[in-house]
Design a protein around this motif. Sequence first.
Motif, PDB file in Angstrom:
ATOM      1  N   LEU A   1       0.815  -1.218   0.000  1.00  0.00           N
ATOM      2  CA  LEU A   1       0.000   0.000   0.000  1.00  0.00           C
ATOM      3  C   LEU A   1       0.852   1.273   0.000  1.00  0.00           C
ATOM      4  O   LEU A   1       0.306   2.377  -0.094  1.00  0.00           O
ATOM      5  N   ALA A   2       2.159   1.123   0.106  1.00  0.00           N
ATOM      6  CA  ALA A   2       3.044   2.292   0.083  1.00  0.00           C
ATOM      7  C   ALA A   2       3.155   2.827  -1.337  1.00  0.00           C
ATOM      8  O   ALA A   2       3.156   2.074  -2.318  1.00  0.00           O
ATOM      9  N   ARG A   3       3.258   4.140  -1.432  1.00  0.00           N
ATOM     10  CA  ARG A   3       3.497   4.786  -2.717  1.00  0.00           C
ATOM     11  C   ARG A   3       4.807   5.568  -2.621  1.00  0.00           C
ATOM     12  O   ARG A   3       5.037   6.290  -1.650  1.00  0.00           O
ATOM     13  N   MET A   4       5.666   5.390  -3.621  1.00  0.00           N
ATOM     14  CA  MET A   4       6.954   6.072  -3.623  1.00  0.00           C
ATOM     15  C   MET A   4       7.013   7.033  -4.795  1.00  0.00           C
ATOM     16  O   MET A   4       6.676   6.674  -5.925  1.00  0.00           O
ATOM     17  N   ARG A   5       7.427   8.265  -4.513  1.00  0.00           N
ATOM     18  CA  ARG A   5       7.697   9.201  -5.593  1.00  0.00           C
ATOM     19  C   ARG A   5       8.768   8.616  -6.512  1.00  0.00           C
ATOM     20  O   ARG A   5       9.693   7.939  -6.046  1.00  0.00           O
ATOM     21  N   PRO A   6       8.682   8.861  -7.810  1.00  0.00           N
ATOM     22  CA  PRO A   6       9.755   8.401  -8.695  1.00  0.00           C
ATOM     23  C   PRO A   6      11.103   8.948  -8.215  1.00  0.00           C
ATOM     24  O   PRO A   6      11.289  10.154  -8.112  1.00  0.00           O
ATOM     25  N   LEU A   7      12.005   8.055  -7.878  1.00  0.00           N
ATOM     26  CA  LEU A   7      13.299   8.457  -7.335  1.00  0.00           C
ATOM     27  C   LEU A   7      14.273   8.642  -8.500  1.00  0.00           C
ATOM     28  O   LEU A   7      14.901   7.693  -8.957  1.00  0.00           O
TER      29      LEU A   7
END
Length: 385
Positions: A311-317
């Motif tokens: 369920l985590a969302r990560m900004r494009p790194l």
Amino acid sequence: MTSTGLIRDFTDEEARRALVLKWGTQDPDVLPAWVAEMDYALAPPVAEALQRAAAQGITGYPAHSSGGPLGAALAGFAARHFDWPVDPEQVLATVDVTAGVRIALEALSDHGPMVLPTPAYHPQFGIAGLSGRETWELPLDPDAGQATLDLDRLDDLFSRGARTLLLTQPHNPLGHVYTRAELEAIRDVVVRHGARVISDEVHAPLVLPGASHVPYLALEGTADHAVTVTAASKAFNTPGLRCAQLVTADPAARDRLLAEPMCRNNSWSPLGEVAAVAAYTEGDEWLASLVERLDRQRGLLTSQLRQQLPLARMRPLEATYLAWLDLRGYGHDDPATLALDKGRLHVEAGDRYQPGLTGHVRVNIATSPERLVEIVRRLAVTVDA
């Protein structure tokens, strides 16, 4: 611990000795993934240059001037890595990036509010106030896929009296690399209002595969209203050596910075200059190995999040080693405190970077693959309990 090319991981014992703040202030059972330091041994060319300088007794006051070996080294690095022609005589030393931003603001900007896109590196919130100015936040949409500035809101803030934009690019904490088109659009708004840009580019050497850094001062039509603040400190893990650089493309701006009282800008370190020159002139191979390692860490983090925190969302790194995670799907307002209390994991709370923002954390991935897997595991067992 593993290694990637020239990158050597610190053991826990080495990390506690070398990284006094990140590791040394933590309880033994806490895994630190917070402050922006890397768990890697110093680049050999930098370590060797420092050893030579210490043996030669280079511990006196630095010269208060522009150019010199530091200017030449940064100019060469900028040309090789960013195709950016920098005049070495337009490079001045300063103690660190935050101090450099303050000096540029006070010496070059009209008196008026400073626009700060948020979330932002938290020390930046206090800079304008120290200079008798207000900080006007320009919030970025936490649900947007990228960290693109709202140009209409920026235009409105300048119309209402703001005089300076503090632009952090690549962005910390969102990891966004601004494209040339984005920067040109920002430039056009700034020029329309006769305002100024201070561009914090300390993370520029840490752009990962898939993106390219465009220095703001490399754009046409920016020389008369912009200054860049940068350093080797993030890419080469030397923040304690205290030497950043101010870069201008306008001799009048350079002279105004040089004319600032010594009490405002006399505290950078000659050993920091030695380290920066070595990093910029001899560190390319090590830096390439570092970027390769961070790219692998980015992939490992993505896969571990998919497995353990779906369920985590990560900004494009796209750059840096600082991942911005949206954990609101797990229903906790303050997952950072929860992770420390229950998982013995130290990550940074999102509201440090944007007051009032809940459910977000910043995670430092510049560590070993084994530690990164453990970081995600500890985060998962606390927020997904």
